[in-house]
Scaffold this motif. Sequence first.
Motif, PDB file in Angstrom:
ATOM      1  N   VAL A   1     -12.759   9.608 -13.818  1.00  0.00           N
ATOM      2  CA  VAL A   1     -12.398  10.887 -13.232  1.00  0.00           C
ATOM      3  C   VAL A   1     -10.967  10.855 -12.658  1.00  0.00           C
ATOM      4  N   TYR A   2     -10.449   9.641 -12.447  1.00  0.00           N
ATOM      5  CA  TYR A   2      -9.072   9.489 -11.953  1.00  0.00           C
ATOM      6  C   TYR A   2      -8.048  10.032 -12.957  1.00  0.00           C
ATOM      7  N   PHE A   3      -8.359   9.833 -14.255  1.00  0.00           N
ATOM      8  CA  PHE A   3      -7.354  10.148 -15.270  1.00  0.00           C
ATOM      9  C   PHE A   3      -7.766  11.289 -16.202  1.00  0.00           C
TER      10      PHE A   3
ATOM     11  N   ALA B   1       0.866  -1.189   0.000  1.00  0.00           N
ATOM     12  CA  ALA B   1       0.000   0.000   0.000  1.00  0.00           C
ATOM     13  C   ALA B   1       0.894   1.227   0.000  1.00  0.00           C
ATOM     14  N   ILE B   2       0.350   2.344  -0.472  1.00  0.00           N
ATOM     15  CA  ILE B   2       1.088   3.607  -0.393  1.00  0.00           C
ATOM     16  C   ILE B   2       0.234   4.643   0.330  1.00  0.00           C
ATOM     17  N   GLY B   3       0.877   5.718   0.774  1.00  0.00           N
ATOM     18  CA  GLY B   3       0.134   6.798   1.426  1.00  0.00           C
ATOM     19  C   GLY B   3       0.806   7.194   2.724  1.00  0.00           C
TER      20      GLY B   3
ATOM     21  N   GLY C   1     -16.297   1.800  -8.275  1.00  0.00           N
ATOM     22  CA  GLY C   1     -15.740   0.516  -7.828  1.00  0.00           C
ATOM     23  C   GLY C   1     -14.864   0.678  -6.603  1.00  0.00           C
ATOM     24  N   ASP C   2     -14.136   1.774  -6.545  1.00  0.00           N
ATOM     25  CA  ASP C   2     -13.289   2.049  -5.381  1.00  0.00           C
ATOM     26  C   ASP C   2     -14.153   2.129  -4.128  1.00  0.00           C
ATOM     27  N   ILE C   3     -15.235   2.873  -4.240  1.00  0.00           N
ATOM     28  CA  ILE C   3     -16.078   3.114  -3.062  1.00  0.00           C
ATOM     29  C   ILE C   3     -16.886   1.857  -2.697  1.00  0.00           C
TER      30      ILE C   3
ATOM     31  N   PRO D   1       2.121  10.332  -2.979  1.00  0.00           N
ATOM     32  CA  PRO D   1       2.339   8.884  -3.112  1.00  0.00           C
ATOM     33  C   PRO D   1       1.371   8.204  -4.078  1.00  0.00           C
ATOM     34  N   GLU D   2       0.096   8.639  -4.042  1.00  0.00           N
ATOM     35  CA  GLU D   2      -0.942   7.991  -4.852  1.00  0.00           C
ATOM     36  C   GLU D   2      -0.651   8.096  -6.345  1.00  0.00           C
ATOM     37  N   GLN D   3       0.080   9.167  -6.742  1.00  0.00           N
ATOM     38  CA  GLN D   3       0.411   9.333  -8.168  1.00  0.00           C
ATOM     39  C   GLN D   3       1.226   8.142  -8.673  1.00  0.00           C
ATOM     40  N   GLY D   4       2.043   7.578  -7.783  1.00  0.00           N
ATOM     41  CA  GLY D   4       2.860   6.421  -8.171  1.00  0.00           C
ATOM     42  C   GLY D   4       1.987   5.228  -8.520  1.00  0.00           C
ATOM     43  N   LEU D   5       0.982   4.986  -7.684  1.00  0.00           N
ATOM     44  CA  LEU D   5       0.088   3.840  -7.908  1.00  0.00           C
ATOM     45  C   LEU D   5      -0.725   4.027  -9.189  1.00  0.00           C
ATOM     46  N   LEU D   6      -1.240   5.248  -9.367  1.00  0.00           N
ATOM     47  CA  LEU D   6      -2.054   5.508 -10.564  1.00  0.00           C
ATOM     48  C   LEU D   6      -1.199   5.372 -11.821  1.00  0.00           C
ATOM     49  N   LYS D   7       0.047   5.866 -11.745  1.00  0.00           N
ATOM     50  CA  LYS D   7       0.919   5.816 -12.918  1.00  0.00           C
ATOM     51  C   LYS D   7       1.291   4.370 -13.279  1.00  0.00           C
ATOM     52  N   ILE D   8       1.596   3.566 -12.295  1.00  0.00           N
ATOM     53  CA  ILE D   8       1.996   2.185 -12.620  1.00  0.00           C
ATOM     54  C   ILE D   8       0.808   1.417 -13.219  1.00  0.00           C
ATOM     55  N   ARG D   9      -0.409   1.690 -12.704  1.00  0.00           N
ATOM     56  CA  ARG D   9      -1.602   1.040 -13.280  1.00  0.00           C
ATOM     57  C   ARG D   9      -1.753   1.428 -14.751  1.00  0.00           C
ATOM     58  N   LYS D  10      -1.569   2.729 -15.031  1.00  0.00           N
ATOM     59  CA  LYS D  10      -1.735   3.237 -16.393  1.00  0.00           C
ATOM     60  C   LYS D  10      -0.624   2.698 -17.298  1.00  0.00           C
TER      61      LYS D  10
ATOM     62  N   LEU E   1      -9.898  -6.850 -10.384  1.00  0.00           N
ATOM     63  CA  LEU E   1     -10.827  -7.869  -9.883  1.00  0.00           C
ATOM     64  C   LEU E   1     -10.758  -7.869  -8.364  1.00  0.00           C
ATOM     65  N   ARG E   2     -11.899  -7.679  -7.750  1.00  0.00           N
ATOM     66  CA  ARG E   2     -11.944  -7.659  -6.286  1.00  0.00           C
ATOM     67  C   ARG E   2     -12.975  -8.680  -5.800  1.00  0.00           C
ATOM     68  N   PRO E   3     -12.532  -9.895  -5.501  1.00  0.00           N
ATOM     69  CA  PRO E   3     -13.474 -10.907  -5.020  1.00  0.00           C
ATOM     70  C   PRO E   3     -13.864 -10.639  -3.567  1.00  0.00           C
TER      71      PRO E   3
ATOM     72  N   PHE F   1     -15.648  -6.250 -10.877  1.00  0.00           N
ATOM     73  CA  PHE F   1     -14.747  -5.814 -11.941  1.00  0.00           C
ATOM     74  C   PHE F   1     -14.772  -4.298 -11.920  1.00  0.00           C
ATOM     75  N   ARG F   2     -13.715  -3.735 -11.377  1.00  0.00           N
ATOM     76  CA  ARG F   2     -13.595  -2.268 -11.293  1.00  0.00           C
ATOM     77  C   ARG F   2     -12.684  -1.813 -12.435  1.00  0.00           C
ATOM     78  N   GLU F   3     -13.195  -0.932 -13.296  1.00  0.00           N
ATOM     79  CA  GLU F   3     -12.346  -0.373 -14.363  1.00  0.00           C
ATOM     80  C   GLU F   3     -11.251   0.434 -13.659  1.00  0.00           C
TER      81      GLU F   3
ATOM     82  N   PRO G   1      -3.680  -5.954  -1.683  1.00  0.00           N
ATOM     83  CA  PRO G   1      -4.882  -5.805  -0.856  1.00  0.00           C
ATOM     84  C   PRO G   1      -5.643  -4.562  -1.313  1.00  0.00           C
ATOM     85  N   ILE G   2      -6.923  -4.472  -1.008  1.00  0.00           N
ATOM     86  CA  ILE G   2      -7.652  -3.262  -1.421  1.00  0.00           C
ATOM     87  C   ILE G   2      -7.418  -2.113  -0.433  1.00  0.00           C
ATOM     88  N   HIS G   3      -6.885  -2.450   0.739  1.00  0.00           N
ATOM     89  CA  HIS G   3      -6.730  -1.404   1.755  1.00  0.00           C
ATOM     90  C   HIS G   3      -5.524  -0.496   1.492  1.00  0.00           C
TER      91      HIS G   3
HETATM   92  C1  LIG Z   1      -4.853   5.227  -3.185  1.00  0.00           C
HETATM   93  C2  LIG Z   1      -5.880   5.342  -4.253  1.00  0.00           C
HETATM   94  C3  LIG Z   1      -5.276   6.009  -5.446  1.00  0.00           C
HETATM   95  C4  LIG Z   1      -6.472   3.988  -4.647  1.00  0.00           C
HETATM   96  C5  LIG Z   1      -7.620   4.197  -5.631  1.00  0.00           C
HETATM   97  O1  LIG Z   1      -8.467   5.078  -5.427  1.00  0.00           O
HETATM   98  O2  LIG Z   1      -7.653   3.468  -6.615  1.00  0.00           O
HETATM   99  C6  LIG Z   1      -7.012   3.133  -3.510  1.00  0.00           C
HETATM  100  O3  LIG Z   1      -8.081   3.704  -2.852  1.00  0.00           O
HETATM  101  C7  LIG Z   1      -7.368   1.755  -4.020  1.00  0.00           C
HETATM  102  O4  LIG Z   1      -8.504   1.321  -3.832  1.00  0.00           O
HETATM  103  O5  LIG Z   1      -6.486   1.086  -4.592  1.00  0.00           O
END
Ligand SMILES: CC(C)[C@H](C(=O)O)[C@@H](O)C(=O)O
Length: 363
Positions: free
Chosen positions: A141-143, A73-75, A244-246, A89-98, A106-108, A134-136, A275-277
Amino acid sequence: MKKNILVIPGDGIGPEVTTWGKTALEKIAEIFGHEFTFDEALMGHAAIEVTGEPLPDETLEKARKSDAILFGAIGHAKYDNDPSLKVRPEQGLLKIRKELGLFANLRPILLFDELLQASSIKPEILRGTDILFFRELTGDVYFGEKTRSEDRNTASDLMIYHRYEVERIAHKAYQAAQQRNKRLCSVDKANVLESSRLWRETVQEIAKQYPDVETEHMFIDNAAMQLIKNPKKFDVVLTANLFGDILTDEASQIAGSMGMLASASVGESTGFFEPIHGSAHDIAGKDLANPLASILSAALMLEIGFGLKEEAKLLVDTIDQVLKEGFRTHDIADQNTNRFKVLGTAEMGKLVIKFLSQKLITS
Ligand SMILES: CC(C)[C@H](C(=O)O)[C@@H](O)C(=O)O
Ligand SMILES: NC(=O)c1ccc[n+]([C@@H]2O[C@H](COP(=O)([O-])OP(=O)(O)OC[C@H]3O[C@@H](n4cnc5c(N)ncnc54)[C@H](O)[C@@H]3O)[C@@H](O)[C@H]2O)c1
Ligand SMILES: [Mg+2]
């Protein structure tokens, strides 16, 4: 099987839990005779401190070369408390996904019977729930473009989807539904949002190619309510990035805790398992985090990343055994009874590995 795995522990509880996902993979390799090699890389606040960047080039290069990535996890509270900070920190996660084209997350919602009491929802409502989200993951709005006016008093984030982005994740979700209970619920806000109208129209088109799957469309506000009222009604849920995040944080309460939900991000290249957390500042460094979501992420890597179903099942069964024997971390223990043996992060991790080692002796 030979595999090269990149471990990105990240921040906060990330390193505390990821060490157990990694150790579980090492133990599985030993039991089944696989050759897993591991490398490690920085991301998030940990990377900013060393390189000034949340996703250093070196991490991205290592990620591209690996067969799978285990992420923690990051943050960091510093950024959460100061929205004006530009490098986050979150920019790193978003960038690697992209960059890795990981468009499907996939979140079972894996519900262990032993944890029916850990949820704040009544056991009779929960029992039998089995949902696959299945979360896109690389649109929405993220990107979309972000703006802030010169006087700083107005801000916007563009919620944007292209038809191809909806199509490719919809196909994946329908194919999964065909292997499951053949029901798919697409969640959007098409009564208000144009991007959701594109989403719904596209899913309606794709649905025609999967006549054996029963499709339902639901608005996000209703879905958030139905998920708690009657979670059993859902099989595959297909939805956009933000929704999907929420919804999946909400759904973690079906499984008992944020510390129980794993995810697999897949798409164009190397799979990413996490993990999703988040980094959970409130419990970081206190040996309170539940490492089971990281171990379950390792199980998803084995199953989805490497096609090793038996190995993945052994991990899930071992966790089930640990829970059946009454062991719990704080988040899933009922504090009002002394029915459970409450363990810290490291004790729980070690116990899962010990139970796995016993399988090695008996196999
Ligand atoms: C940290 C954040 C960018 C991330 C998201 O919103 O995708 C997180 O909440 C998640 O669920 O992986
Ligand atoms: N994928 C990620 O890396 C990711 C995901 C979500 C949030 N974040 C980041 O994490 C930071 C904290 O965010 P937050 O507090 O909103 O969300 P969080 O997921 O970190 O924590 C939410 C709540 O769940 C609990 N929790 C989370 N994981 C747990 C575990 N394994 N065991 C026991 N309890 C656990 C926490 O203690 C907290 O009370 C922020 O900086 C945020 O941006 C990162
Ligand atoms: Mg989230």
